[in-house]
Design a protein around this motif. Structure first.
Motif, short mmCIF file in Angstrom:
data_model
loop_
_atom_site.label_atom_id
_atom_site.label_comp_id
_atom_site.label_asym_id
_atom_site.label_seq_id
_atom_site.Cartn_x
_atom_site.Cartn_y
_atom_site.Cartn_z
N ASP A 96 0.87 -1.16 0.00
CA ASP A 96 0.00 0.00 0.00
C ASP A 96 0.92 1.22 0.00
N TYR A 97 0.93 1.94 -1.10
CA TYR A 97 1.80 3.09 -1.31
C TYR A 97 1.27 4.35 -0.63
N GLY A 98 0.05 4.27 -0.13
CA GLY A 98 -0.58 5.45 0.45
C GLY A 98 -1.29 6.25 -0.63
N ASP A 99 -1.68 7.45 -0.29
CA ASP A 99 -2.45 8.30 -1.21
C ASP A 99 -1.57 9.30 -1.94
N CYS A 100 -2.04 9.66 -3.11
CA CYS A 100 -1.43 10.74 -3.89
C CYS A 100 -1.77 12.05 -3.18
N TRP A 101 -0.77 12.84 -2.88
CA TRP A 101 -1.02 14.14 -2.27
C TRP A 101 -1.08 15.20 -3.35
N PHE A 102 -2.09 16.04 -3.26
CA PHE A 102 -2.23 17.17 -4.17
C PHE A 102 -2.84 18.32 -3.40
N ASP A 103 -2.72 19.52 -3.94
CA ASP A 103 -3.28 20.71 -3.30
C ASP A 103 -4.66 20.98 -3.89
N ALA A 104 -5.69 20.62 -3.17
CA ALA A 104 -7.07 20.79 -3.66
C ALA A 104 -7.43 22.26 -3.85
N HIS A 105 -6.66 23.16 -3.28
CA HIS A 105 -6.92 24.59 -3.41
C HIS A 105 -6.27 25.20 -4.65
N GLN A 106 -5.53 24.37 -5.38
CA GLN A 106 -4.95 24.78 -6.66
C GLN A 106 -5.33 23.72 -7.71
N PRO A 107 -6.60 23.70 -8.08
CA PRO A 107 -7.11 22.62 -8.94
C PRO A 107 -6.38 22.51 -10.28
N TRP A 108 -5.80 23.58 -10.77
CA TRP A 108 -5.09 23.54 -12.05
C TRP A 108 -3.83 22.68 -11.98
N THR A 109 -3.38 22.32 -10.78
CA THR A 109 -2.18 21.49 -10.62
C THR A 109 -2.49 20.01 -10.41
N ILE A 110 -3.74 19.68 -10.19
CA ILE A 110 -4.10 18.33 -9.77
C ILE A 110 -3.83 17.29 -10.86
N ARG A 111 -4.20 17.56 -12.09
CA ARG A 111 -4.01 16.58 -13.16
C ARG A 111 -2.54 16.18 -13.27
N GLU A 112 -1.67 17.17 -13.31
CA GLU A 112 -0.24 16.87 -13.44
C GLU A 112 0.30 16.17 -12.20
N THR A 113 -0.20 16.51 -11.03
CA THR A 113 0.25 15.87 -9.79
C THR A 113 -0.12 14.39 -9.77
N ILE A 114 -1.35 14.06 -10.17
CA ILE A 114 -1.78 12.66 -10.23
C ILE A 114 -0.95 11.91 -11.27
N LYS A 115 -0.75 12.53 -12.42
CA LYS A 115 0.05 11.91 -13.48
C LYS A 115 1.47 11.62 -12.99
N GLN A 116 2.09 12.57 -12.32
CA GLN A 116 3.46 12.40 -11.83
C GLN A 116 3.52 11.33 -10.74
N HIS A 117 2.51 11.28 -9.89
CA HIS A 117 2.43 10.25 -8.85
C HIS A 117 2.48 8.87 -9.49
N ALA A 118 1.68 8.67 -10.53
CA ALA A 118 1.65 7.38 -11.23
C ALA A 118 2.97 7.12 -11.97
N LEU A 119 3.50 8.14 -12.61
CA LEU A 119 4.78 7.99 -13.33
C LEU A 119 5.91 7.58 -12.39
N ASP A 120 5.91 8.14 -11.19
CA ASP A 120 6.94 7.79 -10.21
C ASP A 120 6.91 6.30 -9.90
N ILE A 121 5.72 5.75 -9.84
CA ILE A 121 5.57 4.32 -9.55
C ILE A 121 5.92 3.49 -10.78
N ILE A 122 5.36 3.87 -11.92
CA ILE A 122 5.53 3.09 -13.15
C ILE A 122 6.99 3.06 -13.62
N THR A 123 7.65 4.21 -13.57
CA THR A 123 9.02 4.28 -14.09
C THR A 123 10.07 3.75 -13.11
N ASN A 124 9.71 3.62 -11.84
CA ASN A 124 10.68 3.16 -10.85
C ASN A 124 10.47 1.71 -10.44
#
Length: 146
Positions: A96-124
């Motif tokens: 269990d890797y835990g949850d993806c952390w993102f800043d819900a108060h800056q919604p314009w950053t959420i898509r890229e944050t989720i994508k990077q969270h997944a990329l960190d797992i997939i590429t490593n």
């Protein structure tokens, strides 16, 4: 008792494989009592949550999904024999890797944050991802990462 470690397998589990019996009503609520870690060494499956519900209408609360799934999963994890007659954790190293952390108060950053969270797992790692949401929005950045 007999040399086995009992309780809080989410933190105390020594092996990524195998199962232990824990009380349903106690302990850290990781998915199926798997170890909480971000170490991807030797991992087959990474479970992660994305607690997001900014894209729902009239139904807030999807952000509680990852925590609710983890809490519900402990009832399955307490079973000594799974309903299908074998323990998948005898063959699969699942964390269990835990949850993806993102800043819900800056919604314009959420898509890229989720994508990077997944990329960190997939590429490593060579692990497969099992991601719990959240609302339907999380699908798009996860697909981009894959």
């Amino acid at each position: 008792m007999n040399g086995k470690i009992y309780g809080d397998g989410a933190f105390r589990r020594e092996s990524l494989q195998g199962s232990t019996i824990e009380n349903t009503y106690a302990g850290a609520l990781s998915f199926m009592r798997r170890r909480y870690t971000r170490d991807l060494t030797g991992v087959d499956v990474v479970v992660s949550g994305v607690p997001l519900d900014l894209a729902t209408t009239f139904r807030p609360g999807a952000r509680l999904g990852p925590a609710a799934i983890r809490a519900a999963s402990v009832q399955l994890a307490e079973l000594n024999l799974f309903p299908w007659g074998f323990d998948p954790f005898d063959d699969l190293a699942v964390i269990d890797y835990g949850d993806c952390w993102f800043d819900a108060h800056q919604p314009w950053t959420i898509r890229e944050t989720i994508k990077q969270h997944a990329l960190d797992i997939i590429t490593n790692s060579n692990a497969k991802m099992l991601t719990f949401g959240g609302d339907h929005f999380i699908t798009y950045p996860l697909l981009q990462a894959h």
